[in-house]
Write a protein that holds these residues in place. Structure first.
Motif, mmCIF file in Angstrom:
data_model
loop_
_atom_site.group_PDB
_atom_site.id
_atom_site.type_symbol
_atom_site.label_atom_id
_atom_site.label_comp_id
_atom_site.label_asym_id
_atom_site.label_seq_id
_atom_site.Cartn_x
_atom_site.Cartn_y
_atom_site.Cartn_z
ATOM 1 N N HIS A 127 0.821 -1.198 0.000
ATOM 2 C CA HIS A 127 0.000 0.000 0.000
ATOM 3 C C HIS A 127 0.869 1.267 0.000
ATOM 4 O O HIS A 127 2.020 1.264 0.410
ATOM 5 N N GLN A 128 0.277 2.357 -0.516
ATOM 6 C CA GLN A 128 0.901 3.677 -0.534
ATOM 7 C C GLN A 128 2.267 3.676 -1.235
ATOM 8 O O GLN A 128 3.239 4.239 -0.740
ATOM 9 N N LEU A 129 2.325 3.038 -2.387
ATOM 10 C CA LEU A 129 3.566 2.980 -3.162
ATOM 11 C C LEU A 129 3.412 3.594 -4.555
ATOM 12 O O LEU A 129 4.327 3.493 -5.371
ATOM 13 N N ASP A 130 2.247 4.191 -4.843
ATOM 14 C CA ASP A 130 1.974 4.786 -6.160
ATOM 15 C C ASP A 130 2.066 3.762 -7.285
ATOM 16 O O ASP A 130 2.486 4.079 -8.411
ATOM 17 N N ILE A 131 1.667 2.528 -7.015
ATOM 18 C CA ILE A 131 1.645 1.477 -8.042
ATOM 19 C C ILE A 131 0.471 1.738 -8.975
ATOM 20 O O ILE A 131 -0.651 1.992 -8.522
ATOM 21 N N ASP A 132 0.703 1.693 -10.281
ATOM 22 C CA ASP A 132 -0.367 1.986 -11.233
ATOM 23 C C ASP A 132 -0.864 0.752 -11.977
ATOM 24 O O ASP A 132 -1.800 0.864 -12.780
ATOM 25 N N ARG A 133 -0.259 -0.421 -11.738
ATOM 26 C CA ARG A 133 -0.683 -1.624 -12.458
ATOM 27 C C ARG A 133 -0.324 -2.864 -11.628
ATOM 28 O O ARG A 133 0.750 -2.910 -11.019
ATOM 29 N N ILE A 134 -1.206 -3.845 -11.612
ATOM 30 C CA ILE A 134 -0.950 -5.089 -10.887
ATOM 31 C C ILE A 134 -0.131 -5.999 -11.783
ATOM 32 O O ILE A 134 -0.606 -6.475 -12.825
ATOM 33 N N GLU A 135 1.110 -6.240 -11.382
ATOM 34 C CA GLU A 135 2.023 -7.079 -12.151
ATOM 35 C C GLU A 135 2.760 -8.023 -11.199
ATOM 36 O O GLU A 135 2.841 -7.772 -10.002
ATOM 37 N N THR A 136 3.281 -9.103 -11.745
ATOM 38 C CA THR A 136 4.226 -9.996 -11.055
ATOM 39 C C THR A 136 3.584 -10.838 -9.956
ATOM 40 O O THR A 136 4.130 -11.872 -9.581
ATOM 41 N N LEU A 137 2.425 -10.440 -9.446
ATOM 42 C CA LEU A 137 1.836 -11.168 -8.317
ATOM 43 C C LEU A 137 1.429 -12.586 -8.695
ATOM 44 O O LEU A 137 1.274 -13.439 -7.817
ATOM 45 N N ASN A 138 1.250 -12.855 -9.968
ATOM 46 C CA ASN A 138 0.878 -14.212 -10.382
ATOM 47 C C ASN A 138 1.969 -15.224 -10.075
ATOM 48 O O ASN A 138 1.710 -16.426 -10.032
ATOM 49 N N HIS A 139 3.198 -14.769 -9.853
ATOM 50 C CA HIS A 139 4.281 -15.690 -9.500
ATOM 51 C C HIS A 139 4.196 -16.138 -8.039
ATOM 52 O O HIS A 139 4.833 -17.118 -7.672
ATOM 53 N N CYS A 140 3.434 -15.426 -7.241
ATOM 54 C CA CYS A 140 3.290 -15.756 -5.804
ATOM 55 C C CYS A 140 1.988 -16.529 -5.622
ATOM 56 O O CYS A 140 0.992 -15.987 -5.136
ATOM 57 N N ARG A 141 1.995 -17.787 -5.982
ATOM 58 C CA ARG A 141 0.745 -18.556 -6.050
ATOM 59 C C ARG A 141 0.199 -18.970 -4.690
ATOM 60 O O ARG A 141 -0.930 -19.459 -4.614
ATOM 61 N N GLN A 142 0.977 -18.780 -3.625
ATOM 62 C CA GLN A 142 0.492 -19.141 -2.293
ATOM 63 C C GLN A 142 -0.123 -17.949 -1.561
ATOM 64 O O GLN A 142 -0.496 -18.075 -0.389
ATOM 65 N N LEU A 143 -0.237 -16.821 -2.221
ATOM 66 C CA LEU A 143 -0.765 -15.625 -1.566
ATOM 67 C C LEU A 143 -2.200 -15.831 -1.092
ATOM 68 O O LEU A 143 -3.053 -16.328 -1.831
ATOM 69 N N LYS A 144 -2.455 -15.399 0.140
ATOM 70 C CA LYS A 144 -3.792 -15.436 0.715
ATOM 71 C C LYS A 144 -4.329 -14.039 1.018
ATOM 72 O O LYS A 144 -5.531 -13.820 0.963
ATOM 73 N N ILE A 145 -3.429 -13.116 1.358
ATOM 74 C CA ILE A 145 -3.825 -11.755 1.728
ATOM 75 C C ILE A 145 -2.946 -10.781 0.960
ATOM 76 O O ILE A 145 -1.716 -10.871 1.007
ATOM 77 N N VAL A 146 -3.573 -9.821 0.258
ATOM 78 C CA VAL A 146 -2.844 -8.822 -0.525
ATOM 79 C C VAL A 146 -3.411 -7.448 -0.192
ATOM 80 O O VAL A 146 -4.619 -7.215 -0.339
ATOM 81 N N TYR A 147 -2.527 -6.544 0.255
ATOM 82 C CA TYR A 147 -2.909 -5.164 0.549
ATOM 83 C C TYR A 147 -2.374 -4.264 -0.561
ATOM 84 O O TYR A 147 -1.167 -4.092 -0.703
ATOM 85 N N LEU A 148 -3.262 -3.670 -1.356
ATOM 86 C CA LEU A 148 -2.893 -2.780 -2.447
ATOM 87 C C LEU A 148 -3.621 -1.444 -2.352
ATOM 88 O O LEU A 148 -3.771 -0.746 -3.363
#
Length: 447
Positions: free
Chosen positions: A45-66
């Motif tokens: 959060h609060q990183l000025d990210i403008d596009r969701i990328e790369t997270l598909n490589h983290c297939r065990q993710l359960k909680i994501v704060y964006l």
């Protein structure tokens, strides 16, 4: 080839914010030792990210704060089969999409985005998320411009929901929403074109203000567009804040190093250098920068230090330095330095690491060990063995039946030796029964 500003290639697309790179995710996954394959939770959060990328490589993710970024589209999450909670509050999202393959999604937060009535129908894309229980749309234009119908429309469209905007959905409310659904769909179809026209008029007004400022030679200011709040204004605000932060950091760096051609204000001192000793140069500074759990035990002969290092930390990255009065363990720019309770033999110390838990065990023999002799134990004497052929101990034979005592015995009538013999004989004589009593032999004796 670059543009006139000399910074951006002429063919490159200028991004609204920053890229979500693998390196950024690893930095935010320090609690998991930077490993992406086993990462279950990440805060971006609060990183000025403008596009969701790369997270598909983290297939065990359960909680994501964006939350609090500049994301305009929900994408790049289709491989997260275990994702349970996704927070996308305070972004620039205008429609709901790209989540139909997140089979385990239970909670979705889209607070304060830009989902309007012309895209509210996209909430139906969440019908296949059968585990979805909580949804937040607070602060979106769809709720602002349709207060009487937005909640019932969402409740009727998503029957699996248990809570909407933090308020539980009752059975009666769900039944009423299902009854109103045909009328709500018809009403929404009439409100959607109005939402499109309203946003077009908003963009026209903002463009007119920009042209007016350009004609006067004024720069665009975020404060001028408060009444025209839109994704473009949020991007401009974020860019302005980012430029201010960069300018402040550059000013601090210039202050530390001095002006052009000047000597550094602090000489050749390196910034952020770790100090392991106090001003005297001999007293170690105790520290635990990574907050590793540890324990120290002194058994009299040696000092044992047990450090709970991360399980997946490579042993090649661990450096253990044992000195007579202190010990230092370093790994990945993190340090643990402790004073020892007694002086130890550094050359005789040993280090072991558990392959199961990752704990590091340092055993340091003491220079002056305290050896306490144990208290003598009382030994039990073994039972005496009977010699071969020896006769067993003779036991007194039991008395004959007529001499055994039965019943109660009164000690008052027991005669003493040498006296009272006559009284005992009188006591044992049977008293006379009288003339009216007869002794019948057939009647058994009383026991």
């Amino acid at each position: 080839m670059t543009d006139s500003a000399g910074g951006t290639p002429s063919g490159a697309t200028v991004r609204d914010g920053l890229a979500l790179t693998e390196d950024l995710i690893r930095r935010k996954a320090e609690h998991n030792e930077g490993m992406l394959s086993t990462l279950e939770e990440v805060a971006l959060h609060q990183l000025d990210i403008d596009r969701i990328e790369t997270l598909n490589h983290c297939r065990q993710l359960k909680i994501v704060y964006l939350q609090s970024n500049l994301i305009s589209r929900i994408e790049g999450l289709h491989r997260l089969k275990r994702l349970e909670y996704l927070n996308l509050a305070l972004n620039n999202i205008s429609c709901i999409e790209g989540l139909d393959r997140c089979e385990s999604l239970q909670k979705l937060d889209l607070t304060v985005n830009f989902i309007d009535l012309d895209s509210l129908h996209t909430v139906g894309s969440l019908k296949n998320n059968s585990d979805l229980r909580e949804l937040f749309l607070t602060g979106n234009p769809c709720e602002q411009h349709w207060e009487n119908g937005c909640r019932h429309y969402v409740v009727a469209t998503l029957p699996q929901l248990e809570s909407f905007d933090g308020k539980a959905i009752s059975k009666s409310e769900r039944l009423l929403a299902l009854q109103r659904l045909p009328a709500l769909e018809h009403e929404l179809s009439q409100l959607a074109p109005k939402a499109v026209a309203r946003k077009a008029e908003q963009r026209r007004r903002r463009a007119a203000k920009q042209a007016e400022r350009a004609a006067r030679g004024e720069e665009e200011s975020a404060g001028d567009d408060v009444d025209e709040y839109c994704p473009e204004v949020r991007v401009a605000d974020a860019r302005e804040a980012r430029e201010q932060r960069e300018a402040q950091e550059a000013a601090k760096e210039g202050t530390r190093r001095g002006g052009p051609g000047d000597a550094p204000l602090f000489g050749d001192q390196m910034g952020g250098e770790r100090r392991f000793f106090k001003a005297d140069g001999t007293t170690p500074v105790q520290m635990n920068t990574a907050k590793w759990p540890f324990s120290i035990e002194d058994d009299g002969a040696s000092v044992v230090l047990d450090i709970a290092l991360p399980r997946f930390l490579d042993s090649a990255q661990i450096d253990a330095d044992v000195q007579p009065t202190y010990v230092r363990v370093s790994a990945k720019k993190n340090h643990l330095q402790l004073l020892l309770p007694a002086e130890v033999l550094a050359g005789a110390s040993t280090a072991e690491r558990s392959a199961t838990t990752g704990h590091l065990k340092l055993t340091c023999p003491k220079l002056l060990p305290i050896i306490a002799s144990p208290a003598p134990r009382r030994q039990k004497l073994p039972p005496k063995k009977r010699a071969a052929g020896a006769a067993p101990t003779a036991l007194l034979p039991p008395p004959p039946p007529e001499e055994r005592l039965t019943g109660a015995v009164s000690l008052r009538i027991v005669p003493r030796d040498g006296e009272g013999a006559a009284r005992a004989e009188l006591a044992m004589e049977e008293p006379p029964l009288g003339d009216e009593w007869e002794d019948e032999e057939e009647v058994p004796a009383l026991l």
